[in-house]
Design a protein around this motif. Structure first.
Motif, mmCIF file in Angstrom:
data_model
loop_
_atom_site.group_PDB
_atom_site.id
_atom_site.type_symbol
_atom_site.label_atom_id
_atom_site.label_comp_id
_atom_site.label_asym_id
_atom_site.label_seq_id
_atom_site.Cartn_x
_atom_site.Cartn_y
_atom_site.Cartn_z
ATOM 1 N N ARG A 142 0.856 -1.191 0.000
ATOM 2 C CA ARG A 142 0.000 0.000 0.000
ATOM 3 C C ARG A 142 0.889 1.237 0.000
ATOM 4 N NH1 ARG A 142 -3.854 0.137 4.934
ATOM 5 N NH2 ARG A 142 -1.886 0.610 5.986
ATOM 6 N N ARG A 143 0.547 2.195 -0.858
ATOM 7 C CA ARG A 143 1.372 3.381 -1.021
ATOM 8 C C ARG A 143 1.163 4.350 0.140
ATOM 9 N NH1 ARG A 143 3.292 5.380 -5.927
ATOM 10 N NH2 ARG A 143 1.749 4.105 -7.021
ATOM 11 N N ARG A 144 2.265 4.951 0.553
ATOM 12 C CA ARG A 144 2.189 6.034 1.535
ATOM 13 C C ARG A 144 1.888 7.334 0.794
ATOM 14 N NH1 ARG A 144 7.301 4.949 5.657
ATOM 15 N NH2 ARG A 144 6.673 2.847 6.322
ATOM 16 N N THR A 145 0.850 8.032 1.228
ATOM 17 C CA THR A 145 0.299 9.143 0.445
ATOM 18 C C THR A 145 0.735 10.518 0.906
ATOM 19 O OG1 THR A 145 -1.669 9.178 1.847
ATOM 20 C CG2 THR A 145 -1.735 7.771 -0.110
ATOM 21 N N LEU A 146 1.603 10.612 1.902
ATOM 22 C CA LEU A 146 1.957 11.934 2.416
ATOM 23 C C LEU A 146 2.654 12.783 1.353
ATOM 24 C CD1 LEU A 146 2.140 13.894 4.780
ATOM 25 C CD2 LEU A 146 4.296 12.808 5.436
#
Length: 564
Positions: free
Chosen positions: A306-310
């Motif tokens: 799952r991608r980190r969206t920050l």
């Protein structure tokens, strides 16, 4: 020197035995190997007694020579069992690494096929290339199998239970990565394998794999990817090799597949700065290929990331939302400023730059449109529509009675009805009354609001009924009265006054109508402001609330929250 000469025959015999492995002499017979082993045990017992004597007596003269002899004996006694094991295993049994071992278990039970266990220990997620759809990983691939040709009795070799043998000298299963995208299909670094006295071989080489991973960019940058790594033997079918997972006992059968939860070891995993690992499972199944009637077992390691969206929220999403808010401000900007079109074009250019930036990040796919791409397209449509509507409102704002005549329904709709609905109140305009005032130079016409007058004006106004006549009353009186009774000079003056009154009346009508057009444009701007504000809020909310990852409460897997 006496000690070294005492061990010289043993050392020479050991060297002669090790040279056999290189093919310099004939292979050792059973009698020679047995005599060599007895000689090794005798020399070891003597060394233990000699060492005990040195410890008690403390040594004496010639300690330097005795010490050197002890060191030589220590080295010889330490490495002799390992060298002897290698000689016995490789030469005595006529081991051939090109021949696959027979199917035996660790307990010595014969089997029709060789069982090979496979496990994976993930070390790093090096890179996830969305454009090329390649997952680069650093891992350790664990192989386990039993080779009965590599068994020995630990009691004959000083209790040694395991040893390390170069994997290049052993038979190895040709485990191949099927979904390889770029690089080697098999392990290239041939590290040493650990061989146990039972014949169990454990080989765990490190490798860097580049695998094909189908990237789904529908919810980018709030996306979650399902990557897999499929391993199987390229040569041997299921009747020759039984490929199993190292934790097959913990698996659960789902249909025709054996599913092992937490099938990837994460004890040595280093966190990635962009991706989190959500789930790691392993699946074992048998597949039939068109080429062969035999089944081919394979083990597939599934890695859910799952991608980190920050990073994308700060650098991509927030600027897009800010640009969308600036689109709404176009309708709040007054039409007389002359900057409405300039602001709209500037916003459109900024969106074009973001489109170019997004094209370098996303893979060139025509299957789905990324989430951020949908939002940018929505914002661009809104900006384009705002440009058309801004041009239309500006054309209404600058209309005049000379070119356009306002219809009654327009006046009823945009002046009398809609302002009440959208809570707009038109400023009250004071009606101007034309008054004739006697001055020192003659008669002057002035505009004064109705109901306001000064003391001097009340004394100087020309009105017999004490009410100030306007130019309409003056024109009406001049029309009603007979102008023929006046002299010619006075008649010309009355006509001029009548012309001026008509001109002022027409000017008032035109000014009033221009103000009505301006007010209609203001009402349209307010309507478009409400409409675009609502559309922007609803569009932004509905688009960015679509990703399922926002409602996924799964915790990222690390080496701290897995059982190591």
């Amino acid at each position: 020197m006496g000690t070294i000469s005492h061990f010289m025959p043993f050392v020479l015999g050991l060297v002669s035995m090790t040279s056999i492995a290189e093919g310099d002499r004939e292979p050792p017979t059973e009698q020679r190997l047995h005599q060599f082993l007895l000689q090794y045990q005798q020399q070891r017992q003597w060394f233990q007694g000699k060492q005990h004597h040195h410890i008690i007596g403390g040594g004496g003269g010639g300690g330097g020579g005795g010490g050197g002899g002890v060191v030589a004996v220590v080295v010889t006694v330490a490495i002799a069992p390992l060298i002897l094991i290698h000689v016995l295993l490789i030469q005595r049994n006529s081991y051939n690494k090109l021949v696959m071992p027979e199917g035996y278990t660790i307990n010595g039970t014969a089997d029709s096929k060789l069982t090979v266990k496979l496990g994976m220990r993930l070390s790093q997620l090096l890179d996830v290339s969305e454009k090329n759809q390649i997952l680069t990983t650093n891992l350790w691939l664990r192989h386990e199998w039993v080779d009965i040709r590599l068994r020995w009795d630990p009691q004959l070799f000083s209790g040694i239970l395991s040893t390390f043998i170069p994997s290049s000298e052993l038979w190895r299963p040709d485990i191949t990565l099927y979904n390889n995208a770029d690089g080697d299909f098999v392990v290239t670094l041939l590290t040493k394998a650990k061989v146990y006295y039972t014949g169990l071989i454990v080989w765990e080489p490190p490798a860097i794999y580049k695998t094909y991973c189908p990237i789904n960019v529908e919810y980018f940058p709030f996306d979650q990817q399902e990557c897999f790594m499929k391993f199987s033997s390229w040569t041997f079918d299921g009747h020759q090799i039984d490929l199993q997972h190292v934790q097959a006992e913990e698996g659960v059968w789902v249909g025709d597949q054996l599913v092992i939860r937490n099938g990837v070891d994460l004890c040595d995993y280093y966190q990635n700065v962009e991706w989190d690992i959500i789930n790691v499972t392993a699946r074992r199944r048998e597949k039939f290929y068109p080429c062969c009637p035999e089944p081919f077992p394979d083990i597939t390691f599934n890695i859910t990331i799952r991608r980190r969206t920050l990073f994308y929220t700060i650098n991509l999403i927030m600027p897009c939302v800010a640009i969308s808010c600036m689109t709404v401000l176009v309708f709040y900007l007054p039409s007389d400023s002359g900057e409405k079109i300039t602001l709209s074009i500037s916003i459109l250019l900024a969106l074009t730059v973001f489109f170019l930036l997004l094209s370098d990040i996303n893979p060139p796919t025509s299957i789905v449109i990324p989430l951020i791409g949908k939002y940018l397209m929505f914002t661009m449509i809104v900006v384009t529509l705002s440009i058309f509507l801004t041009v239309y409102t500006l054309s209404i704002h600058f209309r005049s009675p000379a070119t356009h005549r306002m219809s009654p329904w327009v006046k009823w709709m945009f002046i009398d009805t809609l302002p009440k609905i959208i809570f707009m109140k038109r400023p009250s305009q004071q009606k101007m009354n034309r008054r004739y005032i006697r001055t020192e130079n003659g008669t002057e016409i002035r505009d004064k609001p109705i109901g306001t007058s000064t003391l001097r004006e009340r004394h100087d106004t020309i009105d017999s009924n004490k009410s100030q006549p306007n130019y309409e009353n003056l024109r009406r009186r001049t029309d009603e009265s007979s102008v023929g009774i006046y002299p010619p000079e006075l008649r010309e003056s009355l006509k001029a006054v009548n012309y001026i009154a008509d001109h002022l009346h027409d000017q008032d009508v035109e000014m009033t109508e221009e103000r009505d057009w301006n007010y209609v444009a203001m009402v349209l701007d307010r309507i478009f402001l409400i409409f675009f504000s609502t559309a922007s809020v609803l569009g932004t909310t509905s688009i960015f609330l679509l990703p399922p990852t926002l409602y996924d409460s799964a915790v990222a897997l690390t080496k701290d929250n897995v059982n190591c």
